[in-house]
Design a protein around this motif. Structure first.
Motif, PDB file in Angstrom:
ATOM      1  N   ALA A  98     -45.501 -23.118  31.777  1.00 48.24           N
ATOM      2  CA  ALA A  98     -45.244 -22.905  30.426  1.00 48.24           C
ATOM      3  C   ALA A  98     -46.102 -22.705  29.428  1.00 48.24           C
ATOM      4  CB  ALA A  98     -44.160 -23.014  30.464  1.00 48.24           C
ATOM      5  N   PHE A  99     -46.311 -24.276  28.522  1.00 46.11           N
ATOM      6  CA  PHE A  99     -46.432 -24.384  27.062  1.00 46.11           C
ATOM      7  C   PHE A  99     -48.153 -24.462  27.677  1.00 46.11           C
ATOM      8  CE2 PHE A  99     -42.993 -25.238  26.520  1.00 46.11           C
ATOM      9  CZ  PHE A  99     -42.064 -25.125  25.543  1.00 46.11           C
ATOM     10  N   LEU A 100     -48.700 -24.549  28.781  1.00 44.42           N
ATOM     11  CA  LEU A 100     -50.254 -25.134  28.626  1.00 44.42           C
ATOM     12  C   LEU A 100     -49.980 -23.534  28.181  1.00 44.42           C
ATOM     13  CD1 LEU A 100     -52.601 -26.364  28.909  1.00 44.42           C
ATOM     14  CD2 LEU A 100     -52.231 -25.529  31.671  1.00 44.42           C
ATOM     15  N   GLY A 101     -49.918 -22.653  29.832  1.00 45.06           N
ATOM     16  CA  GLY A 101     -50.009 -21.150  29.653  1.00 45.06           C
ATOM     17  C   GLY A 101     -49.421 -19.980  27.671  1.00 45.06           C
ATOM     18  N   LEU A 102     -48.469 -20.738  26.919  1.00 46.02           N
ATOM     19  CA  LEU A 102     -48.431 -20.246  25.693  1.00 46.02           C
ATOM     20  C   LEU A 102     -49.449 -20.734  24.848  1.00 46.02           C
ATOM     21  CD1 LEU A 102     -46.378 -18.808  24.312  1.00 46.02           C
ATOM     22  CD2 LEU A 102     -45.439 -20.594  23.582  1.00 46.02           C
ATOM     23  N   PHE A 103     -49.527 -21.540  24.437  1.00 51.52           N
ATOM     24  CA  PHE A 103     -50.724 -22.078  23.945  1.00 51.52           C
ATOM     25  C   PHE A 103     -51.706 -22.042  24.482  1.00 51.52           C
ATOM     26  CE2 PHE A 103     -46.739 -25.170  22.795  1.00 51.52           C
ATOM     27  CZ  PHE A 103     -46.756 -24.685  21.874  1.00 51.52           C
ATOM     28  N   GLY A 104     -52.175 -21.529  25.589  1.00 54.01           N
ATOM     29  CA  GLY A 104     -53.601 -21.581  26.176  1.00 54.01           C
ATOM     30  C   GLY A 104     -53.265 -19.812  25.499  1.00 54.01           C
ATOM     31  N   GLY A 105     -52.696 -19.839  25.643  1.00 50.58           N
ATOM     32  CA  GLY A 105     -53.077 -17.576  25.467  1.00 50.58           C
ATOM     33  C   GLY A 105     -53.144 -17.683  23.877  1.00 50.58           C
ATOM     34  N   ILE A 106     -52.428 -18.361  23.347  1.00 49.55           N
ATOM     35  CA  ILE A 106     -52.781 -18.242  21.651  1.00 49.55           C
ATOM     36  C   ILE A 106     -54.007 -18.380  21.376  1.00 49.55           C
ATOM     37  CG2 ILE A 106     -51.696 -18.959  19.365  1.00 49.55           C
ATOM     38  CD1 ILE A 106     -48.753 -18.732  20.558  1.00 49.55           C
ATOM     39  N   ILE A 107     -54.396 -19.844  21.448  1.00 45.81           N
ATOM     40  CA  ILE A 107     -56.147 -20.133  20.882  1.00 45.81           C
ATOM     41  C   ILE A 107     -56.991 -19.594  21.763  1.00 45.81           C
ATOM     42  CG2 ILE A 107     -57.557 -22.378  21.357  1.00 45.81           C
ATOM     43  CD1 ILE A 107     -54.623 -23.619  21.613  1.00 45.81           C
ATOM     44  N   SER A 108     -57.017 -18.878  23.084  1.00 47.81           N
ATOM     45  CA  SER A 108     -57.799 -17.843  23.546  1.00 47.81           C
ATOM     46  C   SER A 108     -58.059 -16.495  23.284  1.00 47.81           C
ATOM     47  CB  SER A 108     -57.233 -17.882  24.923  1.00 47.81           C
ATOM     48  OG  SER A 108     -57.710 -19.016  25.554  1.00 47.81           O
ATOM     49  N   ALA A 109     -56.786 -15.740  22.640  1.00 45.14           N
ATOM     50  CA  ALA A 109     -56.740 -14.791  21.716  1.00 45.14           C
ATOM     51  C   ALA A 109     -57.855 -14.865  20.257  1.00 45.14           C
ATOM     52  CB  ALA A 109     -55.214 -14.403  21.699  1.00 45.14           C
ATOM     53  N   PHE A 158     -56.702 -14.457  30.711  1.00 43.88           N
ATOM     54  CA  PHE A 158     -55.915 -13.865  32.197  1.00 43.88           C
ATOM     55  C   PHE A 158     -54.859 -14.594  32.529  1.00 43.88           C
ATOM     56  CE2 PHE A 158     -58.677  -9.666  31.055  1.00 43.88           C
ATOM     57  CZ  PHE A 158     -57.201  -9.427  30.532  1.00 43.88           C
ATOM     58  N   ASN A 159     -55.642 -15.958  32.769  1.00 43.35           N
ATOM     59  CA  ASN A 159     -54.727 -16.697  33.268  1.00 43.35           C
ATOM     60  C   ASN A 159     -53.942 -17.705  33.118  1.00 43.35           C
ATOM     61  OD1 ASN A 159     -54.572 -19.474  35.277  1.00 43.35           O
ATOM     62  ND2 ASN A 159     -55.825 -20.465  33.117  1.00 43.35           N
ATOM     63  N   TYR A 160     -54.114 -17.753  31.477  1.00 42.73           N
ATOM     64  CA  TYR A 160     -53.175 -18.644  30.428  1.00 42.73           C
ATOM     65  C   TYR A 160     -51.808 -17.453  30.129  1.00 42.73           C
ATOM     66  CZ  TYR A 160     -56.167 -21.935  28.814  1.00 42.73           C
ATOM     67  OH  TYR A 160     -57.568 -22.856  29.103  1.00 42.73           O
ATOM     68  N   VAL A 161     -52.091 -15.916  30.009  1.00 44.01           N
ATOM     69  CA  VAL A 161     -50.794 -15.135  30.149  1.00 44.01           C
ATOM     70  C   VAL A 161     -50.161 -14.848  31.554  1.00 44.01           C
ATOM     71  CG1 VAL A 161     -50.371 -12.363  30.050  1.00 44.01           C
ATOM     72  CG2 VAL A 161     -52.391 -13.199  28.896  1.00 44.01           C
ATOM     73  N   LEU A 162     -51.095 -14.723  32.675  1.00 46.81           N
ATOM     74  CA  LEU A 162     -50.027 -15.381  33.942  1.00 46.81           C
ATOM     75  C   LEU A 162     -49.238 -16.551  33.939  1.00 46.81           C
ATOM     76  CD1 LEU A 162     -52.409 -14.207  36.681  1.00 46.81           C
ATOM     77  CD2 LEU A 162     -50.302 -12.775  36.052  1.00 46.81           C
ATOM     78  N   LEU A 163     -49.330 -17.480  33.540  1.00 49.61           N
ATOM     79  CA  LEU A 163     -48.534 -19.360  33.414  1.00 49.61           C
ATOM     80  C   LEU A 163     -47.664 -18.898  32.779  1.00 49.61           C
ATOM     81  CD1 LEU A 163     -51.905 -21.439  33.898  1.00 49.61           C
ATOM     82  CD2 LEU A 163     -50.659 -21.402  35.444  1.00 49.61           C
ATOM     83  N   ALA A 164     -47.855 -18.381  31.447  1.00 48.69           N
ATOM     84  CA  ALA A 164     -47.206 -17.890  30.011  1.00 48.69           C
ATOM     85  C   ALA A 164     -46.053 -16.765  30.778  1.00 48.69           C
ATOM     86  CB  ALA A 164     -47.662 -17.518  29.522  1.00 48.69           C
TER      87      ALA A 164
END
Length: 282
Positions: free
Chosen positions: A195-206, A50-56
């Motif tokens: 933005a990109f840390l949130g995007l890629f972090g969210g995808i990898i986490s999912a 959820f942290n990565y989603v908020l960042l993205a």
């Protein structure tokens, strides 16, 4: 010796103040993770998701609004996202096996790693006083491991040595992540980085959640007692990630990790005050 006048600069005071704010945020994430572990919730990647989603969402929206070209290659952010996700996973996972105090103290392993990496890749120079301080930190790290191994009856967790190993591995990845962020925030852009840390972090986490934690999430009986630390962790991490690049740009990765050492004392107070546990004399 540095005079008081040289110390009393805007840059130093900003670094100290922001560093302590980040330290309090880290303490709150540790408290949240420890609470979830005590409730039997074992979903470390989900906590960070959820942290990565908020960042993205937040920084991605700002990036789209600005419509500026990328200042760094996209695959740099992909690699950084992978390192960051796994670092968070290992450290949060450690709360299942060892104590809150041990996790917070063992994080100091990040400091010598950061100093070595910044010396090699960013050409940062360190004097003997700073190196001496790092030696003291590592000596404390060894002491904590020793106390975990020989004081298993103090309620430190189900497998202290395993937890300690996970924290050290995660702290090493944190060091790589911190130094990479320092490089990117200075060479590229803070909004782009987040933005990109949130995007890629969210995808990898999912992806990792679907493989490792889907059954765990389905078995959780959600209540206010479980949801509050879960989302509190995500909010604290979002604030932490948002302010870290500012400190990295002005004072560097070493200053960041030295500032976070004060979270150890907060962790001890939480353990004594909230959990009413005995803290090993070591």
């Amino acid at each position: 010796m540095v005079s008081f006048k040289e110390f009393w600069t805007k840059k130093t005071l900003l670094g100290l103040g922001l560093g302590q704010f980040l330290s309090l945020l880290i303490t709150s994430t540790g408290f949240s993770s420890s609470e979830l572990a005590r409730k039997g919730i074992n979903a470390p990647t989900s906590q960070s998701f959820f942290n990565y989603v908020l960042l993205a969402i937040v920084y991605g929206s700002l990036m789209l609004y600005r419509r500026q070209p990328l200042k760094a290659k996209w695959y740099y952010y992909l690699i950084l996202g992978l390192i960051d996700v796994e670092g968070n996973f290992l450290v949060v996972k450690a709360y299942q096996y060892t104590s809150l105090t041990s996790v917070m103290l063992l994080d100091c392993w990040t400091i010598p790693c950061v100093m070595f990496l910044t010396w090699i890749f960013l050409k940062t120079k360190y004097r003997y006083k700073k190196i001496t301080g790092v030696v003291v930190c590592v000596a404390g790290l060894v002491t904590v491991i020793f106390s975990d191994v020989h004081a298993g009856d103090r309620g430190s967790g189900s497998s202290p040595r395993k937890g300690d190993a996970l924290v050290i591995a995660g702290a090493t990845l944190y060091a790589v992540s911190n130094v990479s962020e320092e490089f990117l925030v200075k060479k590229a852009d803070r909004i782009e980085l987040m933005a990109f840390l949130g995007l890629f972090g969210g995808i990898i986490s999912a992806v990792q959640i679907s493989i490792l934690e889907r059954k765990e999430l389905q078995s959780i009986h959600w209540s206010a007692g479980a949801a509050l630390p879960f989302f509190g962790y995500a909010l604290a991490m979002f604030l932490f990630y948002s302010f870290v690049p500012i400190l990295l740009k002005t004072n560097g990765a070493t200053m960041l990790n030295l500032s976070l050492l004060t979270s150890d004392m907060w962790a001890v107070l939480i353990r004594i005050g909230a959990y009413h546990e005995k803290v090993c004399k070591m």
